[in-house]
Design a protein around this motif. Structure first.
Motif, PDB file in Angstrom:
ATOM      1  N   LEU A 247       0.827  -1.200   0.000  1.00 43.70           N
ATOM      2  CA  LEU A 247       0.000   0.000   0.000  1.00 43.70           C
ATOM      3  C   LEU A 247       0.866   1.258   0.000  1.00 43.70           C
ATOM      4  O   LEU A 247       1.937   1.283   0.604  1.00 43.70           O
ATOM      5  CB  LEU A 247      -0.898   0.013   1.243  1.00 43.70           C
ATOM      6  N   PRO A 248       0.390   2.320  -0.644  1.00 46.97           N
ATOM      7  CA  PRO A 248       1.155   3.571  -0.641  1.00 46.97           C
ATOM      8  C   PRO A 248       0.934   4.357   0.647  1.00 46.97           C
ATOM      9  O   PRO A 248      -0.034   4.123   1.376  1.00 46.97           O
ATOM     10  CB  PRO A 248       0.558   4.331  -1.832  1.00 46.97           C
ATOM     11  N   GLU A 249       1.826   5.288   0.906  1.00 46.09           N
ATOM     12  CA  GLU A 249       1.622   6.206   2.018  1.00 46.09           C
ATOM     13  C   GLU A 249       0.453   7.114   1.667  1.00 46.09           C
ATOM     14  O   GLU A 249       0.137   7.322   0.502  1.00 46.09           O
ATOM     15  CB  GLU A 249       2.874   7.042   2.254  1.00 46.09           C
ATOM     16  N   ALA A 250      -0.182   7.664   2.682  1.00 42.50           N
ATOM     17  CA  ALA A 250      -1.273   8.617   2.498  1.00 42.50           C
ATOM     18  C   ALA A 250      -0.951   9.855   3.329  1.00 42.50           C
ATOM     19  O   ALA A 250      -0.159   9.775   4.275  1.00 42.50           O
ATOM     20  CB  ALA A 250      -2.599   7.992   2.951  1.00 42.50           C
ATOM     21  N   PRO A 251      -1.546  10.991   3.004  1.00 45.77           N
ATOM     22  CA  PRO A 251      -1.317  12.185   3.825  1.00 45.77           C
ATOM     23  C   PRO A 251      -1.668  11.898   5.285  1.00 45.77           C
ATOM     24  O   PRO A 251      -2.670  11.249   5.571  1.00 45.77           O
ATOM     25  CB  PRO A 251      -2.256  13.220   3.219  1.00 45.77           C
TER      26      PRO A 251
ATOM     27  N   PRO B 198      -1.873  13.237  15.375  1.00 45.63           N
ATOM     28  CA  PRO B 198      -1.239  12.051  15.959  1.00 45.63           C
ATOM     29  C   PRO B 198      -1.309  10.808  15.065  1.00 45.63           C
ATOM     30  O   PRO B 198      -0.897   9.739  15.473  1.00 45.63           O
ATOM     31  CB  PRO B 198      -2.047  11.821  17.234  1.00 45.63           C
ATOM     32  N   PHE B 199      -1.834  10.973  13.846  1.00 50.00           N
ATOM     33  CA  PHE B 199      -2.087   9.815  12.982  1.00 50.00           C
ATOM     34  C   PHE B 199      -1.062   9.679  11.862  1.00 50.00           C
ATOM     35  O   PHE B 199      -0.692  10.653  11.223  1.00 50.00           O
ATOM     36  CB  PHE B 199      -3.480   9.909  12.348  1.00 50.00           C
ATOM     37  N   LEU B 200      -0.653   8.446  11.630  1.00 47.91           N
ATOM     38  CA  LEU B 200       0.133   8.085  10.458  1.00 47.91           C
ATOM     39  C   LEU B 200      -0.794   7.205   9.628  1.00 47.91           C
ATOM     40  O   LEU B 200      -1.246   6.166  10.096  1.00 47.91           O
ATOM     41  CB  LEU B 200       1.405   7.338  10.854  1.00 47.91           C
ATOM     42  N   ASN B 201      -1.122   7.640   8.416  1.00 43.71           N
ATOM     43  CA  ASN B 201      -2.183   7.021   7.629  1.00 43.71           C
ATOM     44  C   ASN B 201      -1.656   6.194   6.467  1.00 43.71           C
ATOM     45  O   ASN B 201      -0.652   6.541   5.854  1.00 43.71           O
ATOM     46  CB  ASN B 201      -3.101   8.099   7.051  1.00 43.71           C
ATOM     47  N   ILE B 202      -2.394   5.128   6.170  1.00 40.16           N
ATOM     48  CA  ILE B 202      -2.249   4.430   4.900  1.00 40.16           C
ATOM     49  C   ILE B 202      -3.655   4.257   4.352  1.00 40.16           C
ATOM     50  O   ILE B 202      -4.640   4.250   5.096  1.00 40.16           O
ATOM     51  CB  ILE B 202      -1.500   3.078   5.022  1.00 40.16           C
ATOM     52  N   GLN B 203      -3.751   4.151   3.029  1.00 36.46           N
ATOM     53  CA  GLN B 203      -5.063   4.093   2.404  1.00 36.46           C
ATOM     54  C   GLN B 203      -5.231   2.799   1.622  1.00 36.46           C
ATOM     55  O   GLN B 203      -4.358   2.426   0.837  1.00 36.46           O
ATOM     56  CB  GLN B 203      -5.254   5.294   1.481  1.00 36.46           C
TER      57      GLN B 203
ATOM     58  N   THR C 211      -7.247   0.336  -1.137  1.00 32.01           N
ATOM     59  CA  THR C 211      -7.663   0.567  -2.519  1.00 32.01           C
ATOM     60  C   THR C 211      -9.044   1.202  -2.611  1.00 32.01           C
ATOM     61  O   THR C 211      -9.288   2.039  -3.471  1.00 32.01           O
ATOM     62  CB  THR C 211      -7.645  -0.765  -3.300  1.00 32.01           C
ATOM     63  N   ASP C 212      -9.949   0.838  -1.698  1.00 33.50           N
ATOM     64  CA  ASP C 212     -11.312   1.376  -1.751  1.00 33.50           C
ATOM     65  C   ASP C 212     -11.449   2.733  -1.065  1.00 33.50           C
ATOM     66  O   ASP C 212     -12.546   3.235  -0.905  1.00 33.50           O
ATOM     67  CB  ASP C 212     -12.293   0.374  -1.148  1.00 33.50           C
ATOM     68  N   GLY C 213     -10.319   3.331  -0.649  1.00 32.23           N
ATOM     69  CA  GLY C 213     -10.344   4.652  -0.040  1.00 32.23           C
ATOM     70  C   GLY C 213     -10.378   4.654   1.470  1.00 32.23           C
ATOM     71  O   GLY C 213     -10.247   5.709   2.094  1.00 32.23           O
ATOM     72  N   VAL C 214     -10.559   3.514   2.100  1.00 29.82           N
ATOM     73  CA  VAL C 214     -10.593   3.445   3.557  1.00 29.82           C
ATOM     74  C   VAL C 214      -9.210   3.789   4.122  1.00 29.82           C
ATOM     75  O   VAL C 214      -8.197   3.292   3.638  1.00 29.82           O
ATOM     76  CB  VAL C 214     -11.036   2.045   4.033  1.00 29.82           C
ATOM     77  N   LEU C 215      -9.193   4.660   5.129  1.00 30.87           N
ATOM     78  CA  LEU C 215      -7.940   5.017   5.789  1.00 30.87           C
ATOM     79  C   LEU C 215      -7.718   4.148   7.025  1.00 30.87           C
ATOM     80  O   LEU C 215      -8.638   3.950   7.819  1.00 30.87           O
ATOM     81  CB  LEU C 215      -7.969   6.476   6.270  1.00 30.87           C
ATOM     82  N   LEU C 216      -6.501   3.637   7.164  1.00 34.10           N
ATOM     83  CA  LEU C 216      -6.051   3.040   8.416  1.00 34.10           C
ATOM     84  C   LEU C 216      -5.176   4.096   9.062  1.00 34.10           C
ATOM     85  O   LEU C 216      -4.180   4.524   8.492  1.00 34.10           O
ATOM     86  CB  LEU C 216      -5.246   1.770   8.157  1.00 34.10           C
ATOM     87  N   GLN C 217      -5.575   4.537  10.251  1.00 30.83           N
ATOM     88  CA  GLN C 217      -4.866   5.598  10.946  1.00 30.83           C
ATOM     89  C   GLN C 217      -4.176   5.007  12.169  1.00 30.83           C
ATOM     90  O   GLN C 217      -4.835   4.533  13.085  1.00 30.83           O
ATOM     91  CB  GLN C 217      -5.832   6.700  11.368  1.00 30.83           C
ATOM     92  N   PHE C 218      -2.855   5.049  12.169  1.00 33.68           N
ATOM     93  CA  PHE C 218      -2.078   4.488  13.270  1.00 33.68           C
ATOM     94  C   PHE C 218      -1.741   5.602  14.258  1.00 33.68           C
ATOM     95  O   PHE C 218      -1.272   6.668  13.872  1.00 33.68           O
ATOM     96  CB  PHE C 218      -0.810   3.829  12.728  1.00 33.68           C
ATOM     97  N   ALA C 219      -1.993   5.336  15.537  1.00 26.88           N
ATOM     98  CA  ALA C 219      -1.739   6.314  16.591  1.00 26.88           C
ATOM     99  C   ALA C 219      -1.182   5.596  17.812  1.00 26.88           C
ATOM    100  O   ALA C 219      -1.435   4.409  18.019  1.00 26.88           O
ATOM    101  CB  ALA C 219      -3.017   7.056  16.953  1.00 26.88           C
ATOM    102  N   GLU C 220      -0.430   6.335  18.606  1.00 26.04           N
ATOM    103  CA  GLU C 220       0.155   5.802  19.837  1.00 26.04           C
ATOM    104  C   GLU C 220      -0.617   6.371  21.030  1.00 26.04           C
ATOM    105  O   GLU C 220      -0.318   7.458  21.502  1.00 26.04           O
ATOM    106  CB  GLU C 220       1.630   6.193  19.912  1.00 26.04           C
ATOM    107  N   PRO C 221      -1.617   5.619  21.511  1.00 28.93           N
ATOM    108  CA  PRO C 221      -2.429   6.127  22.618  1.00 28.93           C
ATOM    109  C   PRO C 221      -1.668   6.056  23.943  1.00 28.93           C
ATOM    110  O   PRO C 221      -0.771   5.227  24.109  1.00 28.93           O
ATOM    111  CB  PRO C 221      -3.633   5.186  22.629  1.00 28.93           C
TER     112      PRO C 221
END
Length: 124
Positions: free
Chosen positions: A28-32, A36-41, A43-53
């Motif tokens: 998967l490519p990087e996304a903007p 606190p989020f590091l995102n990847i997207q 194919t269908d546009g859904v964002l996975l947002q990684f955060a350190e709680p």
């Protein structure tokens, strides 16, 4: 408007490590990213947002449907990296994949301990 899934936040011990793990495994490519989020997207546009709680991370389960070719490449990466994996969610069939539901599947844990599943066919 029809209902669609837009994004989810995945609690991570190290957001950079987790996002890199998924990007490399699932090609998967990087996304903007922001805040606190590091995102990847996906194919269908859904964002996975990684955060350190600032709390203990509870294990979650995330399942990704992939095509057969990506499954083969991802499974090869799991094996090459020595990532423990199972054919079943109970972790009783180590080092295997399954052929249930008319496709293939595998279970493993991501760097933060979440239970990840790759499948090639939907259950329904």
């Amino acid at each position: 408007m029809a209902v669609t899934f837009n994004h989810t936040i995945i609690a991570s011990k190290n957001r950079d490590e987790s996002a890199r793990f998924f990007r490399e495994l699932l090609e998967l490519p990087e996304a903007p990213s922001w805040g606190p989020f590091l995102n990847i997207q996906l194919t269908d546009g859904v964002l996975l947002q990684f955060a350190e709680p600032p709390v203990d991370i509870q294990m979650q389960h995330y399942a990704f449907m992939v095509d057969d070719e990506l499954f083969d490449r991802a499974y090869q990466r799991l094996c090459e990296r020595g990532i423990e994996h199972w054919a079943d969610p109970q972790m009783r069939r180590p080092g295997e994949t399954n052929t249930e539901h008319g496709g293939r599947g595998v279970y493993f844990k991501d760097p933060s301990g979440h239970a990840i599943e790759l499948i090639t066919r939907p259950y329904l």
